[in-house]
Design a protein around this motif. Structure first.
Motif, PDB file in Angstrom:
ATOM      1  N   GLY A 205      11.162 -10.615  19.412  1.00 43.04           N
ATOM      2  CA  GLY A 205      11.457 -10.739  17.997  1.00 43.04           C
ATOM      3  C   GLY A 205      11.169  -9.463  17.227  1.00 43.04           C
ATOM      4  O   GLY A 205      10.369  -8.619  17.645  1.00 43.04           O
ATOM      5  N   LEU A 206      11.816  -9.333  16.060  1.00 47.51           N
ATOM      6  CA  LEU A 206      11.694  -8.120  15.267  1.00 47.51           C
ATOM      7  C   LEU A 206      10.273  -7.860  14.800  1.00 47.51           C
ATOM      8  O   LEU A 206       9.822  -6.710  14.787  1.00 47.51           O
ATOM      9  CB  LEU A 206      12.631  -8.205  14.056  1.00 47.51           C
ATOM     10  N   ALA A 207       9.543  -8.907  14.425  1.00 46.78           N
ATOM     11  CA  ALA A 207       8.176  -8.719  13.918  1.00 46.78           C
ATOM     12  C   ALA A 207       7.264  -8.118  14.982  1.00 46.78           C
ATOM     13  O   ALA A 207       6.292  -7.417  14.653  1.00 46.78           O
ATOM     14  CB  ALA A 207       7.608 -10.047  13.427  1.00 46.78           C
ATOM     15  N   ALA A 208       7.566  -8.368  16.246  1.00 47.50           N
ATOM     16  CA  ALA A 208       6.790  -7.771  17.331  1.00 47.50           C
ATOM     17  C   ALA A 208       7.327  -6.401  17.720  1.00 47.50           C
ATOM     18  O   ALA A 208       6.566  -5.466  17.980  1.00 47.50           O
ATOM     19  CB  ALA A 208       6.802  -8.695  18.552  1.00 47.50           C
ATOM     20  N   LEU A 209       8.655  -6.273  17.746  1.00 53.44           N
ATOM     21  CA  LEU A 209       9.281  -5.025  18.194  1.00 53.44           C
ATOM     22  C   LEU A 209       9.125  -3.890  17.188  1.00 53.44           C
ATOM     23  O   LEU A 209       8.798  -2.755  17.568  1.00 53.44           O
ATOM     24  CB  LEU A 209      10.764  -5.272  18.464  1.00 53.44           C
ATOM     25  N   LEU A 210       9.370  -4.180  15.916  1.00 50.72           N
ATOM     26  CA  LEU A 210       9.432  -3.131  14.905  1.00 50.72           C
ATOM     27  C   LEU A 210       8.166  -2.287  14.808  1.00 50.72           C
ATOM     28  O   LEU A 210       8.242  -1.054  14.901  1.00 50.72           O
ATOM     29  CB  LEU A 210       9.788  -3.751  13.547  1.00 50.72           C
ATOM     30  N   PRO A 211       6.984  -2.871  14.626  1.00 48.31           N
ATOM     31  CA  PRO A 211       5.795  -2.009  14.512  1.00 48.31           C
ATOM     32  C   PRO A 211       5.499  -1.220  15.781  1.00 48.31           C
ATOM     33  O   PRO A 211       4.983  -0.098  15.712  1.00 48.31           O
ATOM     34  CB  PRO A 211       4.673  -2.994  14.180  1.00 48.31           C
ATOM     35  N   GLN A 212       5.844  -1.798  16.936  1.00 49.18           N
ATOM     36  CA  GLN A 212       5.622  -1.061  18.178  1.00 49.18           C
ATOM     37  C   GLN A 212       6.508   0.184  18.246  1.00 49.18           C
ATOM     38  O   GLN A 212       6.053   1.259  18.662  1.00 49.18           O
ATOM     39  CB  GLN A 212       5.921  -1.957  19.384  1.00 49.18           C
ATOM     40  N   VAL A 213       7.754   0.044  17.838  1.00 47.53           N
ATOM     41  CA  VAL A 213       8.663   1.188  17.846  1.00 47.53           C
ATOM     42  C   VAL A 213       8.235   2.213  16.812  1.00 47.53           C
ATOM     43  O   VAL A 213       8.192   3.421  17.088  1.00 47.53           O
ATOM     44  CB  VAL A 213      10.117   0.728  17.589  1.00 47.53           C
ATOM     45  N   VAL A 214       7.905   1.755  15.602  1.00 49.54           N
ATOM     46  CA  VAL A 214       7.472   2.662  14.532  1.00 49.54           C
ATOM     47  C   VAL A 214       6.266   3.483  14.978  1.00 49.54           C
ATOM     48  O   VAL A 214       6.176   4.692  14.691  1.00 49.54           O
ATOM     49  CB  VAL A 214       7.140   1.867  13.256  1.00 49.54           C
ATOM     50  N   ASP A 215       5.350   2.858  15.700  1.00 50.67           N
ATOM     51  CA  ASP A 215       4.130   3.546  16.143  1.00 50.67           C
ATOM     52  C   ASP A 215       4.381   4.576  17.233  1.00 50.67           C
ATOM     53  O   ASP A 215       3.570   5.487  17.422  1.00 50.67           O
ATOM     54  CB  ASP A 215       3.111   2.523  16.663  1.00 50.67           C
ATOM     55  N   ARG A 216       5.514   4.463  17.952  1.00 56.22           N
ATOM     56  CA  ARG A 216       5.714   5.303  19.124  1.00 56.22           C
ATOM     57  C   ARG A 216       6.736   6.425  18.926  1.00 56.22           C
ATOM     58  O   ARG A 216       6.781   7.345  19.757  1.00 56.22           O
ATOM     59  CB  ARG A 216       6.169   4.430  20.311  1.00 56.22           C
TER      60      ARG A 216
END
Length: 355
Positions: A205-216
Motif C-alpha cells: 500500500g501507498l502509506a507503507a511504500l511512500l515514506p520508504q521511497v522518500v527516505d531512500r
C-alpha cells in the motif's frame, strides 16, 4: 491554508520540474481518455497526461497538436517500455482452449492474431516523431527505455518520470537518471508498473511504500494509489510526497471517455470489489471484479505474456459489449472509486487542492 502552499513551500524544486501551479498529475489512463481530459487538467493548473501506449504515431501527433492548441501549460505523455516478447502459438493454443466455453456461449470462433497486440513499447520511431515537439514531460511504465533512447529524450530538455512499486525499483530508476519517481501503491487502478519482479506479494500500500521511497532516494517522489480527494492529497504530502498522481477519481468526469458500461460499473455496488488480475493483458492490473475474473481466477499462470493475452479477451469483450455485458471487459479501477464524481475535470482538480 492557501491552495498549494504546503506543496510549494515544502518542495519548490517540483514546481520547477513540472512547471505547474498545482502538485496534481492526472494519471494517464488508456482506453478511458484522450486529450480532452489532459487539456482540462492542464487548464486547472495540474499536469494533464495523455496515454500513448496504444496510439499510432499519426494519432499521437494529432492528440499532441490538440493539447498545444488548447493550452500553453505543460503536459505529460505516457509510454510503456516493456520488452516485446515473441508470440508463442503453443501458449495461445492452450489459452484459447481454456477460453473456448466462453466463445461457445456467443457462437464465436476464436481467431489467432499474432500481430494483434495493441500495446507497443516506446521506440526510436516514436522518438523521431516527437523530437520536433520536445514534450515537457514524458512518463514511463514498466521501467525505462534502453539507455540511448532515454538519453535522446532527455536531450530535448524533457523531464522523465517513471513508476516504482517497490523501493528496489525506485533506487533503480534513480540510478538510471529519472527526474522524479512515481511511488505506485497497490491501491492504484490499471496496470502495476512493476518491472524488477513478477511477484505480486511485493506490492504494498501507498502509506507503507511512500515514506520508504522518500527516505531512500534523492529525487522528488510522486504519490499514486487511492488518492481521490483533498484528504488523500494532504496525507500524501505529509508522508513526504512532492506531488500526487490521481487516476480513478477522474473516470466519471465529463471530459473522460469512459464507456457507458464502465461508468455503470464504477457507480454500482460491484465497484467495492477490485482485484489484481493478469487475464486481460498478461500483466497484473487492478480492476472491478467481473465474471471472467471470478471464473478463471484473478491471476492465471496460463495467460499469455503481456501484451498478447489481450488478443483473445478482446474478441470476447467486443461481442459481449454489443449485448451490454461487461463480463469480459477490463473495468480498470483503483480501490478508492467511491470518490468518483460526475463533474468537470477542471472542478475536480481544484477540489483536490481545497485545503
Amino acid at each position: 491554508m492557501q491552495q498549494g502552499s504546503l506543496f510549494f513551500g515544502k518542495d519548490p524544486l517540483v514546481k520547477e520540474l513540472l512547471g505547474t501551479e498545482l502538485p496534481i498529475i492526472q494519471s494517464p489512463m488508456a482506453g478511458v481518455q484522450d486529450s480532452a481530459l489532459a487539456i482540462a487538467v492542464c487548464q486547472a493548473g495540474g499536469l494533464g497526461s495523455l496515454p500513448c501506449g496504444m496510439l499510432t504515431i499519426d494519432t499521437l501527433l494529432k492528440e499532441v497538436a490538440r493539447i498545444k492548441a488548447a493550452t500553453d501549460k505543460p503536459y505529460n505523455l505516457n509510454f510503456f517500455c516493456h520488452q516485446m516478447p515473441s508470440y508463442q502459438q503453443e501458449t495461445h493454443d492452450k489459452w484459447q482452449q481454456l477460453l473456448q466455453p466462453f466463445f461457445d456461449e456467443f457462437a464465436l470462433q476464436c481467431s489467432s492474431q499474432p500481430n494483434g497486440a495493441s500495446r507497443m513499447p516506446f521506440n526510436h520511431d516514436i522518438a523521431d516523431a516527437l523530437e520536433p515537439v520536445s514534450p515537457p514531460v514524458i512518463s514511463f511504465h514498466f521501467g525505462l527505455p534502453e539507455k540511448a533512447l532515454l538519453q535522446r529524450v532527455k536531450s530535448w530538455g524533457t523531464k522523465v518520470i517513471s513508476s516504482a512499486t517497490t523501493v528496489k525499483e525506485a533506487l533503480w530508476l534513480e540510478s538510471h537518471g529519472v527526474d522524479a519517481i512515481i511511488a505506485q501503491g497497490v491501491e492504484a487502478g490499471g496496470h502495476r508498473g512493476m518491472f524488477l519482479t513478477e511477484d505480486i506479494t511485493t506490492q504494498i500500500g501507498l502509506a507503507a511504500l511512500l515514506p520508504q521511497v522518500v527516505d531512500r532516494v534523492n529525487v522528488p517522489v510522486i504519490a499514486a494509489g487511492g488518492i481521490a480527494d483533498s484528504r488523500g492529497v494532504q496525507a500524501a504530502l505529509a508522508l513526504g510526497a512532492s506531488a500526487v498522481q490521481v487516476g480513478t477519481a477522474y473516470m466519471l468526469c465529463h471530459e473522460a471517455k469512459t464507456s457507458p458500461l464502465h461508468r455503470q460499473a464504477l457507480k454500482s455496488a460491484n465497484a467495492e470489489h477490485t482485484a489484481l488480475t493478469n487475464i486481460f493483458s498478461g500483466r497484473p492490473a487492478r480492476g472491478i471484479v467481473n465474471r471472467v475474473m471470478k471464473d478463471l481466477g484473478y491471476i492465471h499462470m496460463s495467460a499469455p505474456a503481456f501484451p498478447y493475452a489481450s488478443i483473445e479477451m478482446t474478441q470476447l469483450r467486443s461481442v459481449a459489449e454489443k449485448h451490454n455485458i461487461d463480463d469480459f471487459s477490463p473495468l480498470w479501477s483503483g480501490q478508492n472509486n467511491a470518490s468518483c464524481k460526475e463533474i468537470s475535470a477542471i472542478e475536480l482538480t481544484k477540489q483536490l487542492m481545497a485545503f
